[in-house]
Motif scaffolding. Structure first.
Motif, PDB file in Angstrom:
ATOM      1  N   ASP A 275       0.877  -1.171   0.000  1.00 39.78           N
ATOM      2  CA  ASP A 275       0.000   0.000   0.000  1.00 39.78           C
ATOM      3  C   ASP A 275       0.913   1.220   0.000  1.00 39.78           C
ATOM      4  N   ALA A 276       0.776   2.091  -1.005  1.00 34.86           N
ATOM      5  CA  ALA A 276       1.627   3.283  -1.094  1.00 34.86           C
ATOM      6  C   ALA A 276       0.763   4.498  -1.386  1.00 34.86           C
ATOM      7  N   TRP A 277       1.122   5.623  -0.809  1.00 34.03           N
ATOM      8  CA  TRP A 277       0.342   6.849  -1.006  1.00 34.03           C
ATOM      9  C   TRP A 277       1.194   8.054  -0.651  1.00 34.03           C
ATOM     10  N   GLU A 278       0.655   9.224  -0.904  1.00 37.03           N
ATOM     11  CA  GLU A 278       1.333  10.455  -0.524  1.00 37.03           C
ATOM     12  C   GLU A 278       0.356  11.409   0.144  1.00 37.03           C
ATOM     13  N   THR A 279       0.879  12.267   0.996  1.00 36.59           N
ATOM     14  CA  THR A 279       0.096  13.305   1.664  1.00 36.59           C
ATOM     15  C   THR A 279       0.911  14.591   1.668  1.00 36.59           C
ATOM     16  N   THR A 280       0.289  15.686   1.314  1.00 33.10           N
ATOM     17  CA  THR A 280       0.942  16.989   1.440  1.00 33.10           C
ATOM     18  C   THR A 280       0.317  17.720   2.624  1.00 33.10           C
ATOM     19  N   TYR A 281       1.123  17.949   3.633  1.00 29.56           N
ATOM     20  CA  TYR A 281       0.678  18.658   4.831  1.00 29.56           C
ATOM     21  C   TYR A 281       0.941  20.155   4.642  1.00 29.56           C
ATOM     22  N   THR A 282       0.062  20.976   5.141  1.00 28.93           N
ATOM     23  CA  THR A 282       0.317  22.412   5.195  1.00 28.93           C
ATOM     24  C   THR A 282       0.491  22.780   6.661  1.00 28.93           C
ATOM     25  N   HIS A 283       1.739  22.928   7.060  1.00 30.61           N
ATOM     26  CA  HIS A 283       2.052  23.297   8.437  1.00 30.61           C
ATOM     27  C   HIS A 283       2.061  24.826   8.532  1.00 30.61           C
ATOM     28  N   VAL A 284       1.374  25.354   9.506  1.00 31.44           N
ATOM     29  CA  VAL A 284       1.379  26.796   9.739  1.00 31.44           C
ATOM     30  C   VAL A 284       2.364  27.073  10.866  1.00 31.44           C
ATOM     31  N   LEU A 285       3.487  27.673  10.514  1.00 29.69           N
ATOM     32  CA  LEU A 285       4.573  27.900  11.458  1.00 29.69           C
ATOM     33  C   LEU A 285       4.512  29.339  11.970  1.00 29.69           C
ATOM     34  N   HIS A 286       5.105  29.551  13.138  1.00 31.24           N
ATOM     35  CA  HIS A 286       5.047  30.869  13.771  1.00 31.24           C
ATOM     36  C   HIS A 286       6.442  31.283  14.229  1.00 31.24           C
ATOM     37  N   GLY A 287       6.578  32.580  14.477  1.00 35.19           N
ATOM     38  CA  GLY A 287       7.837  33.106  14.953  1.00 35.19           C
ATOM     39  C   GLY A 287       8.714  33.591  13.819  1.00 35.19           C
ATOM     40  N   PRO A 288       9.884  34.157  14.152  1.00 34.46           N
ATOM     41  CA  PRO A 288      10.784  34.685  13.127  1.00 34.46           C
ATOM     42  C   PRO A 288      11.461  33.562  12.342  1.00 34.46           C
TER      43      PRO A 288
ATOM     44  N   ALA B 275      10.073  33.224  -0.447  1.00 31.06           N
ATOM     45  CA  ALA B 275       9.355  32.055  -0.976  1.00 31.06           C
ATOM     46  C   ALA B 275       8.195  31.644  -0.082  1.00 31.06           C
ATOM     47  N   TYR B 276       8.317  31.904   1.218  1.00 31.98           N
ATOM     48  CA  TYR B 276       7.281  31.524   2.181  1.00 31.98           C
ATOM     49  C   TYR B 276       6.886  32.763   2.985  1.00 31.98           C
ATOM     50  N   PRO B 277       6.070  33.635   2.393  1.00 36.94           N
ATOM     51  CA  PRO B 277       5.720  34.886   3.090  1.00 36.94           C
ATOM     52  C   PRO B 277       4.854  34.628   4.320  1.00 36.94           C
ATOM     53  N   GLU B 278       5.035  35.464   5.301  1.00 38.26           N
ATOM     54  CA  GLU B 278       4.243  35.373   6.522  1.00 38.26           C
ATOM     55  C   GLU B 278       2.865  35.983   6.296  1.00 38.26           C
ATOM     56  N   HIS B 279       1.831  35.313   6.819  1.00 33.62           N
ATOM     57  CA  HIS B 279       0.465  35.812   6.753  1.00 33.62           C
ATOM     58  C   HIS B 279      -0.002  36.134   8.170  1.00 33.62           C
ATOM     59  N   ALA B 280      -1.200  36.675   8.270  1.00 36.17           N
ATOM     60  CA  ALA B 280      -1.725  37.057   9.587  1.00 36.17           C
ATOM     61  C   ALA B 280      -1.828  35.856  10.512  1.00 36.17           C
ATOM     62  N   HIS B 281      -2.093  34.667   9.946  1.00 30.45           N
ATOM     63  CA  HIS B 281      -2.269  33.466  10.757  1.00 30.45           C
ATOM     64  C   HIS B 281      -0.965  32.679  10.932  1.00 30.45           C
ATOM     65  N   GLY B 282       0.118  33.111  10.304  1.00 30.29           N
ATOM     66  CA  GLY B 282       1.387  32.402  10.401  1.00 30.29           C
ATOM     67  C   GLY B 282       2.007  32.208   9.026  1.00 30.29           C
ATOM     68  N   THR B 283       3.008  31.342   8.960  1.00 29.23           N
ATOM     69  CA  THR B 283       3.721  31.078   7.708  1.00 29.23           C
ATOM     70  C   THR B 283       3.412  29.667   7.243  1.00 29.23           C
ATOM     71  N   PRO B 284       2.654  29.500   6.149  1.00 22.48           N
ATOM     72  CA  PRO B 284       2.328  28.153   5.672  1.00 22.48           C
ATOM     73  C   PRO B 284       3.541  27.485   5.018  1.00 22.48           C
ATOM     74  N   LEU B 285       3.765  26.237   5.367  1.00 22.79           N
ATOM     75  CA  LEU B 285       4.815  25.411   4.768  1.00 22.79           C
ATOM     76  C   LEU B 285       4.178  24.143   4.234  1.00 22.79           C
ATOM     77  N   ALA B 286       4.129  24.009   2.919  1.00 21.89           N
ATOM     78  CA  ALA B 286       3.605  22.782   2.304  1.00 21.89           C
ATOM     79  C   ALA B 286       4.711  21.731   2.310  1.00 21.89           C
ATOM     80  N   PHE B 287       4.385  20.542   2.821  1.00 25.28           N
ATOM     81  CA  PHE B 287       5.390  19.486   2.967  1.00 25.28           C
ATOM     82  C   PHE B 287       4.809  18.166   2.469  1.00 25.28           C
ATOM     83  N   ARG B 288       5.319  17.695   1.343  1.00 24.39           N
ATOM     84  CA  ARG B 288       4.856  16.443   0.750  1.00 24.39           C
ATOM     85  C   ARG B 288       5.630  15.269   1.347  1.00 24.39           C
TER      86      ARG B 288
END
Length: 252
Positions: free
Chosen positions: A176-189, A230-243
């Protein structure tokens, strides 16, 4: 590379643990023995114990710092310092989380690792080698004055989900093989810089540190600026897409 830094790695424990939880949820049966290849600081042993409380767990890692941290935090579990490519532990379940990509030629090793599992061989590897974070790491490291200190930064490419069944689906096995792309919302500098500095950028940073700490600081400033663009900060944090790419091979 000198060694891993458990403290830096554990900064994003929840985000780094999510793929392992998803992987464990897809493992069938009730293994009595488990080997965790690339166990790191041992923080994910609790996930295994929550699923299989009676199982005997052995953690294996090539990092002395990670093994020392795991033993201190979880003295009831056996943690072994060993190279993943040459380790010979066997178990009902052999599992690995975000570690095999560091093993040169890991595709050629998969059937050997699977053969050490009496029931199931399961693993997860990052599939983000062409994400901006890793592409920028290679690009900035290739510039002067960094290139002379670090050399070419390896593109640690893992396979797509369709390729792992081709490698593992032998007679007597189901995959069984699959992939998932997570969007982590990171905070701080500079959160993406802190994220990758604990993992993918670690060899580069340590090479620069060994050459000249000031050179490392200069690199981090330049690399960090590229990451912020490449990863601009938004009001809710910095989204990082991770496959991430997963595979569970089970003896039929």
């Amino acid at each position: 590379m000198a060694d891993w830094n458990p403290g830096a790695y554990l900064q994003y424990t929840d985000e780094r643990s999510r793929p392992f939880t998803e992987l464990v949820a897809r493992v069938p049966g009730s293994p009595a023995t488990i080997v965790d290849l690339g166990c790191g600081p041992g923080h994910l042993t609790a996930v295994l114990r929550a699923r299989w409380p009676q199982a005997q767990v052995t953690g294996v890692d090539a990092s002395p710092a990670m093994i020392a941290q795991a033993r201190a935090a979880d003295p009831a579990t056996e943690y072994v310092l060993a190279d993943l490519a040459t380790d010979t532990h066997t178990a009902d379940l052999v599992i690995s989380n975000a570690a095999l990509q560091w093993v040169p030629g890991h595709r050629d090793l998969l059937t050997t690792l699977a053969d050490r599992a009496a029931q199931t061989f399961a693993f997860q590897v990052p599939g983000n080698h062409d994400a901006p974070s890793h592409r920028l790491l290679r690009e900035v490291a290739a510039r002067a004055p960094y290139a002379d200190a670090v050399g070419p930064v390896e593109r640690r490419a893992t396979a797509d989900p369709a390729e792992y069944p081709e490698l593992l689906a032998r007679p007597g096995w189901a995959v069984d093989a699959w992939e998932t792309t997570y969007t982590h919302v990171l905070h701080g500098p500079d959160p993406v810089l802190r994220w990758i500095s604990a993992t993918g950028a670690q060899p580069t940073l340590q090479a620069l540190e060994a050459k000249d700490p000031a050179l490392r600081a200069q690199f981090e400033e330049e690399f960090g600026a590229a990451l912020r663009e490449a990863y601009p900060e938004h009001a809710h944090g910095t989204p990082l897409a991770f496959r991430r790419v997963f595979a569970v091979a089970t003896r039929a």
